[in-house]
Design a protein around this motif. Structure first.
Motif, PDB file in Angstrom:
ATOM      1  N   GLU A  74       0.811  -1.219   0.000  1.00  8.91           N
ATOM      2  CA  GLU A  74       0.000   0.000   0.000  1.00  8.91           C
ATOM      3  C   GLU A  74       0.844   1.268   0.000  1.00  8.91           C
ATOM      4  O   GLU A  74       0.347   2.356  -0.292  1.00  8.91           O
ATOM      5  CB  GLU A  74      -0.968  -0.005   1.191  1.00  8.91           C
ATOM      6  CG  GLU A  74      -2.217  -0.822   0.882  1.00  8.91           C
ATOM      7  CD  GLU A  74      -2.921  -1.350   2.114  1.00  8.91           C
ATOM      8  OE1 GLU A  74      -2.690  -0.824   3.208  1.00  8.91           O
ATOM      9  OE2 GLU A  74      -3.700  -2.305   1.967  1.00  8.91           O
ATOM     10  N   SER A  75       2.141   1.120   0.312  1.00 12.06           N
ATOM     11  CA  SER A  75       2.996   2.313   0.299  1.00 12.06           C
ATOM     12  C   SER A  75       3.492   2.604  -1.116  1.00 12.06           C
ATOM     13  O   SER A  75       4.059   3.658  -1.384  1.00 12.06           O
ATOM     14  CB  SER A  75       4.185   2.122   1.240  1.00 12.06           C
ATOM     15  OG  SER A  75       5.007   1.074   0.762  1.00 12.06           O
ATOM     16  N   SER A  76       3.275   1.674  -2.038  1.00 15.28           N
ATOM     17  CA  SER A  76       3.724   1.869  -3.414  1.00 15.28           C
ATOM     18  C   SER A  76       2.802   2.847  -4.136  1.00 15.28           C
ATOM     19  O   SER A  76       1.605   2.898  -3.875  1.00 15.28           O
ATOM     20  CB  SER A  76       3.733   0.525  -4.142  1.00 15.28           C
ATOM     21  OG  SER A  76       3.724   0.722  -5.529  1.00 15.28           O
ATOM     22  N   THR A  77       3.380   3.617  -5.056  1.00 18.74           N
ATOM     23  CA  THR A  77       2.549   4.557  -5.813  1.00 18.74           C
ATOM     24  C   THR A  77       1.953   3.885  -7.045  1.00 18.74           C
ATOM     25  O   THR A  77       1.249   4.508  -7.818  1.00 18.74           O
ATOM     26  CB  THR A  77       3.381   5.769  -6.258  1.00 18.74           C
ATOM     27  OG1 THR A  77       4.573   5.284  -6.871  1.00 18.74           O
ATOM     28  CG2 THR A  77       3.734   6.651  -5.079  1.00 18.74           C
ATOM     29  N   GLY A  78       2.244   2.600  -7.241  1.00 21.11           N
ATOM     30  CA  GLY A  78       1.688   1.884  -8.389  1.00 21.11           C
ATOM     31  C   GLY A  78       2.734   0.962  -8.970  1.00 21.11           C
ATOM     32  O   GLY A  78       3.880   1.354  -9.148  1.00 21.11           O
TER      33      GLY A  78
END
Ligand SMILES: [Zn+2]
Ligand SMILES: [Zn+2]
Length: 352
Positions: A276-280
């Motif tokens: 969930e900390s990834s921007t995509g």
């Protein structure tokens, strides 16, 4: 007001990270005549509980809504029931799915996808959960535990129901197929058991830090490999081809990218966890298109999956029991959380 007992509960008291306290709280009252009060027997510590413990919950999209008692993977005993409850009795052993107050009118509710309803609430995230001696939940969420299944193993129902969704409902596993599951944690282990129960062949992939877990899995007859440069070759040799299905049960982009190296043309990649900390994540659409690979997200569980999970647990309880690495009284919750976070075991449980 009538006299009210106190209970011990582990409460996230503010939005600040790690702000969780074991405290004396009033026992909950039934909010309606179709609700139950459940005495919690075992409550598993989920990866999401640990993530949320460390997280600042002030963001508008925060999944945890303090002040609240977390805990959504539990088994317990019906302590009190409202007058409109008929399918369970006081003293029954139950598990309860955690979706509360879906609106019942939106297109997601009407197609059984309650998890996507905007109005629904979750036990252990929006309303008080299982890290306490008692909780209240809508009676329709409760399912009786089969007689032969012990209460600790029954507390694995929620993670197993999520795995049933990954492997069966979304992944559509078929008899004789081959599946590679990345992540030897509780969800990965439950996915492997579900694959095998469907007459398909699972392989688990982990890192060299997960040797303890892999030993337990191998003891259950599940082949394990390390995620290194030899992995695609190891899969080819073991299966005699690439996999029909790959599962990311870790939730890291590097792992998601690894799934493409083991899945065959026309295969399915099920994303069972996300960073969930990834921007995509980036996706190689040329490969997806050229090899006609399906990338399928799987989140949460369905009530149908809960019934199936209970049946699976009863049928294979000796194997599932090995996925419980310890249980601690509520007073030792910080030790239990540390143990769960260390990831050298599988599921750690609290005994409120
Ligand atoms: Zn969980
Ligand atoms: Zn709805």
């Amino acid at each position: 007001m009538s006299w009210q007992n106190n209970m011990k509960g582990l409460k996230r008291i503010s939005e600040k990270p790690n702000d969780m306290v074991l405290m004396d709280l009033p026992e909950p009252r039934l909010p309606g005549d179709d609700w139950l009060k459940v005495k919690v027997s075992y409550a598993g510590i989920c990866g999401s509980d640990i993530k949320m413990f460390h997280m600042d919950c002030s963001a508008p999209d925060s999944k945890l809504r303090p002040p609240v008692i977390p805990g959504h993977e539990f088994s317990g005993i019906v302590w009190e029931k409202g007058s409109a409850v008929h399918h369970v009795e006081v003293g029954d052993r139950v598990v309860c799915h955690t979706m509360v107050k879906p609106c019942g009118r939106c297109e997601y509710c009407l197609t059984g996808n309650w998890g996507l309803c905007r109005e629904r609430k979750g036990i252990g995230s929006d309303i008080n959960g299982a890290f306490a001696e008692f909780l209240v939940c809508p009676a329709k969420n409760a399912i009786k535990i089969p007689e032969e299944l012990p209460l600790d193993t029954a507390a694995l129902t929620e993670p197993l129901a999520c795995s049933v969704r990954i492997v069966e409902e979304i992944g559509k596993i078929r008899r004789g197929e081959k599946a590679v599951i990345f992540g030897p944690g509780p969800i990965g282990a439950c996915c492997a058991m579900t694959v095998r129960a469907n007459g398909a062949v699972p392989v688990i992939v982990g890192t060299k830090h997960s040797r303890h877990r892999m030993e337990v899995l191998q003891d259950n007859g599940i082949q394990c490999f390390i995620n290194d440069e030899k992995l695609p070759k190891n899969i080819l040799d073991y299966f005699g081809g690439y996999a029909d299905m790959a599962v990311d049960a870790v939730g890291k982009e590097a792992v998601f990218q690894s799934t493409f190296h083991v899945v065959k043309k026309l295969g399915r990649i099920v994303v069972g966890a996300i960073d969930e900390s990834s921007t995509g994540y980036s996706v190689n659409m040329t490969k997806v298109f050229g090899s006609q690979i399906k990338v399928l997200p799987s989140c949460s569980s369905t009530p149908k999956g809960w019934h199936e999970a209970l049946n699976l647990l009863s049928e294979h309880q000796d194997e599932f029991k090995k996925f419980i690495s310890g249980s601690y009284p509520l007073e030792q919750w910080d030790r239990a959380f540390q143990k769960a976070e260390s990831r050298d075991g599988f599921k750690i449980m609290l005994r409120p």
